[in-house]
Design a protein around this motif. Structure first.
Motif, PDB file in Angstrom:
ATOM      1  N   ALA A 111      22.662  30.453  52.685  1.00  0.00           N
ATOM      2  CA  ALA A 111      22.601  29.033  53.032  1.00  0.00           C
ATOM      3  C   ALA A 111      23.885  28.576  53.712  1.00  0.00           C
ATOM      4  O   ALA A 111      23.856  27.801  54.677  1.00  0.00           O
ATOM      5  CB  ALA A 111      22.344  28.203  51.771  1.00  0.00           C
ATOM      6  N   LEU A 112      25.018  29.064  53.244  1.00  0.00           N
ATOM      7  CA  LEU A 112      26.294  28.692  53.849  1.00  0.00           C
ATOM      8  C   LEU A 112      26.384  29.193  55.290  1.00  0.00           C
ATOM      9  O   LEU A 112      26.852  28.482  56.185  1.00  0.00           O
ATOM     10  CB  LEU A 112      27.441  29.259  53.021  1.00  0.00           C
ATOM     11  N   GLY A 113      25.924  30.411  55.524  1.00  0.00           N
ATOM     12  CA  GLY A 113      25.958  30.962  56.876  1.00  0.00           C
ATOM     13  C   GLY A 113      25.132  30.149  57.850  1.00  0.00           C
ATOM     14  O   GLY A 113      25.529  29.944  59.004  1.00  0.00           O
ATOM     15  N   GLN A 114      23.985  29.657  57.403  1.00  0.00           N
ATOM     16  CA  GLN A 114      23.149  28.822  58.268  1.00  0.00           C
ATOM     17  C   GLN A 114      23.858  27.523  58.633  1.00  0.00           C
ATOM     18  O   GLN A 114      23.757  27.053  59.769  1.00  0.00           O
ATOM     19  CB  GLN A 114      21.826  28.526  57.563  1.00  0.00           C
ATOM     20  N   GLN A 115      24.589  26.949  57.686  1.00  0.00           N
ATOM     21  CA  GLN A 115      25.307  25.705  57.967  1.00  0.00           C
ATOM     22  C   GLN A 115      26.507  25.949  58.890  1.00  0.00           C
ATOM     23  O   GLN A 115      26.809  25.120  59.754  1.00  0.00           O
ATOM     24  CB  GLN A 115      25.784  25.064  56.658  1.00  0.00           C
ATOM     25  N   LEU A 116      27.167  27.075  58.729  1.00  0.00           N
ATOM     26  CA  LEU A 116      28.335  27.367  59.552  1.00  0.00           C
ATOM     27  C   LEU A 116      27.973  27.578  61.022  1.00  0.00           C
ATOM     28  O   LEU A 116      28.822  27.423  61.898  1.00  0.00           O
ATOM     29  CB  LEU A 116      29.051  28.613  59.021  1.00  0.00           C
ATOM     30  N   GLU A 117      26.719  27.950  61.278  1.00  0.00           N
ATOM     31  CA  GLU A 117      26.297  28.153  62.662  1.00  0.00           C
ATOM     32  C   GLU A 117      26.361  26.861  63.466  1.00  0.00           C
ATOM     33  O   GLU A 117      26.440  26.894  64.694  1.00  0.00           O
ATOM     34  CB  GLU A 117      24.876  28.719  62.701  1.00  0.00           C
ATOM     35  N   HIS A 118      26.330  25.729  62.792  1.00  0.00           N
ATOM     36  CA  HIS A 118      26.356  24.435  63.479  1.00  0.00           C
ATOM     37  C   HIS A 118      27.748  23.800  63.471  1.00  0.00           C
ATOM     38  O   HIS A 118      27.884  22.638  63.840  1.00  0.00           O
ATOM     39  CB  HIS A 118      25.349  23.480  62.818  1.00  0.00           C
ATOM     40  N   VAL A 119      28.742  24.549  63.039  1.00  0.00           N
ATOM     41  CA  VAL A 119      30.110  24.037  62.972  1.00  0.00           C
ATOM     42  C   VAL A 119      30.964  24.758  64.006  1.00  0.00           C
ATOM     43  O   VAL A 119      30.859  25.975  64.169  1.00  0.00           O
ATOM     44  CB  VAL A 119      30.698  24.238  61.558  1.00  0.00           C
ATOM     45  N   ASP A 120      31.795  24.013  64.711  1.00  0.00           N
ATOM     46  CA  ASP A 120      32.704  24.599  65.686  1.00  0.00           C
ATOM     47  C   ASP A 120      33.622  25.592  64.980  1.00  0.00           C
ATOM     48  O   ASP A 120      34.321  25.225  64.027  1.00  0.00           O
ATOM     49  CB  ASP A 120      33.537  23.488  66.333  1.00  0.00           C
ATOM     50  N   PRO A 121      33.630  26.881  65.402  1.00  0.00           N
ATOM     51  CA  PRO A 121      34.478  27.873  64.739  1.00  0.00           C
ATOM     52  C   PRO A 121      35.958  27.496  64.746  1.00  0.00           C
ATOM     53  O   PRO A 121      36.720  27.973  63.897  1.00  0.00           O
ATOM     54  CB  PRO A 121      34.231  29.152  65.554  1.00  0.00           C
ATOM     55  N   ALA A 122      36.364  26.663  65.705  1.00  0.00           N
ATOM     56  CA  ALA A 122      37.773  26.272  65.786  1.00  0.00           C
ATOM     57  C   ALA A 122      38.126  25.140  64.831  1.00  0.00           C
ATOM     58  O   ALA A 122      39.304  24.811  64.664  1.00  0.00           O
ATOM     59  CB  ALA A 122      38.111  25.857  67.221  1.00  0.00           C
TER      60      ALA A 122
END
Length: 274
Positions: A148-159
């Motif tokens: 679930a965390l990985g799915q949310q991180l996909e929508h967050v700017d890596p920077a």
């Protein structure tokens, strides 16, 4: 009337086995994947294996067909050779290529969110057998949380700083907690020092990390990146950074933070003294 002695003996044996299971932790570790990320990595490896099997078998049948056309059949020994070749190809390619288990250093360098989650899950699976039963149960639950965390991180700017802190929690602090535990000799992990044991400390730390992963996922889903950054600073204060954090060795007599199960940093000690 039927003799019930044998039935009674069976009941007693079953009861003793159940009691022993409870003493051992009442839990049988799963041998499968703990999350979709690691399961996906394994599926990709199996896809490559099946592809290689098909190519190898097709090539052998093609070669046999060409030979049969040129020499008016391949004969008994030709058929036997083809059969042995197919068996060898299936045997070899059912095991190769191997699933590559990442090293802890590989997790730190991974920037892609989905890859980080998948590799962390795969790494955790290979540490599971060394963990006490309560910690292993938390690890299994962490697989779903990490998906679930990985799915949310996909929508967050890596920077974004918050994304970096989350990667630190998943790729550094979580693996470092387990690695610090596995470095302790197995026969000393249940030895109590300073009011706790390495087994208990690991379980508490993993439990708190699991709660933080769930909390972070919920905040990301709500778009609360600023609040998440504040929470991550708390995490860094609470657990310490990945290189400095270690479960206490059984012979250590240092003061413990009862909440996280890890040695208090100097700053915390000064703050507590006040």
């Amino acid at each position: 009337m039927a003799d019930s002695t044998q039935d009674s003996d069976e009941i007693l044996r079953a009861a003793k086995a159940s009691l022993q299971t409870q003493r051992d932790g009442g839990y049988h570790r799963r041998s499968g994947s703990i999350g979709e990320g690691s399961r996906g990595l394994k599926r990709s490896v199996w896809a490559k294996r099946i592809r290689n099997m098909v190519i190898a078998v097709f090539t052998m049948f093609l070669a046999a067909g060409i030979a049969g056309a040129m020499f008016n059949g391949i004969g008994f020994w030709g058929v036997m050779t083809l059969l042995i070749g197919v068996i060898l190809a299936v045997t070899i390619f059912s095991s190769f290529p191997k699933v590559k288990v990442p090293q802890r250093a590989d997790l730190v360098r991974t920037q892609d969110a989905r890859q980080l989650v998948a590799r962390t899950e795969l790494w955790l699976e290979h540490q599971r057998a060394a963990l006490p039963a309560p910690a292993a149960r938390i690890l299994d639950d962490l697989g779903t949380q990490l998906d679930a965390l990985g799915q949310q991180l996909e929508h967050v700017d890596p920077a974004h700083p918050a994304a970096g802190e989350v990667r630190k929690l998943v790729g550094e602090i979580l693996p470092k907690t387990i690695e610090s535990y596995t470095r302790i000799p197995a026969h000393l992990r249940r030895e109590e020092r300073a009011g706790s044991t390495p087994d208990a400390q690991l379980t508490r730390s993993l439990g708190k990390i699991s709660k933080e992963v769930d909390s972070v996922t919920r905040q990301l889903a709500e778009g609360s990146l600023d609040d998440l950054a504040i929470k991550d600073r708390y995490l860094d204060y609470r657990y310490g950074d990945a290189e400095g954090m270690a479960l206490p060795q059984p012979d250590a007599g240092r003061q413990l933070d009862e909440g996280a199960g890890v040695p208090l940093p100097d700053f915390d000690r000064e703050k507590t003294a006040r």
